[in-house]
Write an enzyme that holds these catalytic residues in place. Structure first.
Site, PDB file in Angstrom:
ATOM      1  N   HIS A 107       0.681  -0.959  -0.274  1.00  0.00           N
ATOM      2  CA  HIS A 107       0.657   0.216   0.073  1.00  0.00           C
ATOM      3  C   HIS A 107       0.906   1.311  -0.154  1.00  0.00           C
ATOM      4  O   HIS A 107       0.387   2.217   0.155  1.00  0.00           O
ATOM      5  CB  HIS A 107      -0.509   0.272   1.372  1.00  0.00           C
ATOM      6  CG  HIS A 107      -1.641  -0.819   1.641  1.00  0.00           C
ATOM      7  ND1 HIS A 107      -2.345  -1.495   0.551  1.00  0.00           N
ATOM      8  CD2 HIS A 107      -2.354  -1.583   2.716  1.00  0.00           C
ATOM      9  CE1 HIS A 107      -3.173  -2.479   1.045  1.00  0.00           C
ATOM     10  NE2 HIS A 107      -3.254  -2.920   1.663  1.00  0.00           N
ATOM     11  N   ARG A 133     -10.257   1.549  -6.486  1.00  0.00           N
ATOM     12  CA  ARG A 133     -11.680   1.435  -7.223  1.00  0.00           C
ATOM     13  C   ARG A 133     -12.389   2.575  -5.857  1.00  0.00           C
ATOM     14  O   ARG A 133     -11.240   3.832  -5.716  1.00  0.00           O
ATOM     15  CB  ARG A 133     -12.115   0.140  -5.435  1.00  0.00           C
ATOM     16  CG  ARG A 133     -13.363  -0.143  -5.270  1.00  0.00           C
ATOM     17  CD  ARG A 133     -13.515  -0.346  -4.336  1.00  0.00           C
ATOM     18  NE  ARG A 133     -14.681  -1.607  -4.063  1.00  0.00           N
ATOM     19  CZ  ARG A 133     -14.632  -2.557  -4.123  1.00  0.00           C
ATOM     20  NH1 ARG A 133     -14.046  -2.723  -2.078  1.00  0.00           N
ATOM     21  NH2 ARG A 133     -16.431  -3.668  -3.542  1.00  0.00           N
TER      22      ARG A 133
HETATM   23  P1  A3P Z   1     -16.293  -4.936  -0.023  1.00  0.00           P
HETATM   24  O1  A3P Z   1     -16.485  -4.596   1.836  1.00  0.00           O
HETATM   25  O2  A3P Z   1     -16.909  -4.082  -0.626  1.00  0.00           O
HETATM   26  O3  A3P Z   1     -16.923  -6.477  -0.395  1.00  0.00           O
HETATM   27  P2  A3P Z   1      -8.620  -5.762  -0.504  1.00  0.00           P
HETATM   28  O4  A3P Z   1      -8.701  -7.313  -0.532  1.00  0.00           O
HETATM   29  O5  A3P Z   1      -7.908  -4.496  -0.705  1.00  0.00           O
HETATM   30  O6  A3P Z   1      -8.298  -5.430   1.273  1.00  0.00           O
HETATM   31  O7  A3P Z   1     -10.277  -5.590   0.028  1.00  0.00           O
HETATM   32  C1  A3P Z   1     -11.259  -6.120   0.409  1.00  0.00           C
HETATM   33  C2  A3P Z   1     -12.697  -5.729  -0.704  1.00  0.00           C
HETATM   34  O8  A3P Z   1     -12.493  -6.569  -2.308  1.00  0.00           O
HETATM   35  C3  A3P Z   1     -13.872  -6.247  -0.290  1.00  0.00           C
HETATM   36  O9  A3P Z   1     -14.845  -5.520   0.008  1.00  0.00           O
HETATM   37  C4  A3P Z   1     -13.894  -7.563  -0.515  1.00  0.00           C
HETATM   38  O10 A3P Z   1     -15.467  -8.818  -0.448  1.00  0.00           O
HETATM   39  C5  A3P Z   1     -13.776  -7.132  -1.855  1.00  0.00           C
HETATM   40  N1  A3P Z   1     -13.057  -8.868  -2.879  1.00  0.00           N
HETATM   41  C6  A3P Z   1     -12.045  -9.513  -1.923  1.00  0.00           C
HETATM   42  N2  A3P Z   1     -12.236 -10.208  -3.085  1.00  0.00           N
HETATM   43  C7  A3P Z   1     -13.038 -10.817  -3.940  1.00  0.00           C
HETATM   44  C8  A3P Z   1     -13.488 -11.023  -5.358  1.00  0.00           C
HETATM   45  N3  A3P Z   1     -12.958 -12.238  -5.557  1.00  0.00           N
HETATM   46  N4  A3P Z   1     -13.899 -10.406  -6.586  1.00  0.00           N
HETATM   47  C9  A3P Z   1     -14.195  -9.086  -5.513  1.00  0.00           C
HETATM   48  N5  A3P Z   1     -14.326  -8.524  -4.441  1.00  0.00           N
HETATM   49  C10 A3P Z   1     -13.761  -8.956  -4.049  1.00  0.00           C
END
Ligand code: A3P
Length: 296
Positions: A107, A133
């Site tokens: 990050h 995003r």
């Molecule tokens: P939401 O909280 O909107 O559901 P990061 O991985 O950067 O921490 O981001 C987490 C976000 O990505 C969460 O969003 C999570 O649900 C979503 N996410 C995790 N796996 C995913 C997948 N395979 N496809 C789409 N979104 C995904």
């Protein structure tokens, strides 16, 4: 949002993250073929970690293999965050079947990446895949993620006001995005700029774009064998949330592995933010990005 954070080189980090950043600024030595996946927290890092791993290792680990590593390890174990590694682990990381290249996630903002990566003259030594995003969805996802930990709950309003001021993990988010956006415009062979919404909308096209950028395009044979769809499928929210290791266990800092998977949809901000909040975030985004050619 951590209970306390440090501002370092213009960005906010938790103490544990900051220690890791200083370590990698001092000790990290990149290899030419290293791949960095850079995101702001909650932009879809975990998803793209899985995709990158499956893509880069598709020969050694075909996606339909019942023993595929993504079925027994979390994406965070397969593609760790650079800032959470101990320096002794940088070199021992071998998460790519091409042993000369490694995949890291981070990050860290562009200006804070180790100079060994960004080069003295600003010429990048490695390839960077940047994923962003919609800011409203990212904020809502972060808010839920932070409150999952239960040790330091924060109200939506407080979290929102801090976020708007840029005070969030690796924030200000706008500055982090802009840094990589500008670099991607100057240096298209080294920085690929991707969007969560586009990945959702047209995964096949985006996966092909990613493979081309990394210099490992899909062959005719791979395309016709359905391999691209298999990668998309094994990395889908539905598949990943069925995998045991993603449902159990903990990540660092007291977070559950399962908290990285919540809804995985576009536009969930509508269920959480008031119209005023949404328009305030949109307004900040518009002001910050004005003149950059970027809109989110
Ligand atoms: P939401 O909280 O909107 O559901 P990061 O991985 O950067 O921490 O981001 C987490 C976000 O990505 C969460 O969003 C999570 O649900 C979503 N996410 C995790 N796996 C995913 C997948 N395979 N496809 C789409 N979104 C995904």
């Amino acid at each position: 949002i951590p209970s306390y954070s440090y501002q370092y080189q213009g960005f906010w980090y938790s103490p544990i993250t900051l220690q890791g950043i200083i370590n990698c600024q001092k000790y990290f030595q990149p290899r030419e073929n290293d791949i960095f996946l850079v995101t702001s927290p909650k932009s879809g890092t975990t998803w793209l970690k899985a995709i990158l791993f499956a893509l880069v290792n598709r020969e050694a680990h075909p996606p339909q293999d019942p023993h595929h590593p993504l079925l027994s390890k979390t994406p965070h174990q397969l593609v760790p965050f650079l800032e959470f590694l101990h320096p002794s682990e940088y070199d021992s990381l071998c998460n790519s079947s091409d042993s000369s290249s490694r995949i890291f996630a981070t990050h860290i903002s562009l200006g804070t990446l180790p100079k060994a990566i960004t080069g003295d003259s600003g010429s990048l030594n490695c390839k960077i895949v940047y994923l962003c995003r919609d800011i409203k969805d990212t904020f809502v996802s972060l808010f839920h993620f932070g409150n999952n930990k239960k040790t330091s709950p924060i109200s939506l309003e407080d979290a929102f006001n801090l976020y708007c001021k840029g005070i969030s993990s690796a924030g200000p988010i706008w500055d982090q995005i802009l840094g990589y956006w500008k670099e991607s415009q100057k240096n298209q062979h080294k920085v690929l700029f991707m969007r969560y919404e586009e990945m959702k909308d047209e995964p096949y096209l985006q996966l092909r774009r990613l493979a081309n950028f990394l210099g490992i395009p899909f062959s005719q044979e791979e395309e016709s064998s359905g391999l691209v769809d298999q990668i998309i499928s094994i990395c889908s929210f539905e598949s990943m949330t069925k995998v045991d290791v993603n449902k159990t266990g903990t990540f660092v800092d007291g977070f559950n592995n399962s908290s990285f998977f919540r809804k995985g949809v576009v536009g969930d901000w509508k269920n959480c933010l008031t119209a005023d909040m949404a328009s305030r975030l949109d307004q900040i985004t518009e002001e910050k990005f004005r003149g950059s050619g970027l809109s989110l």
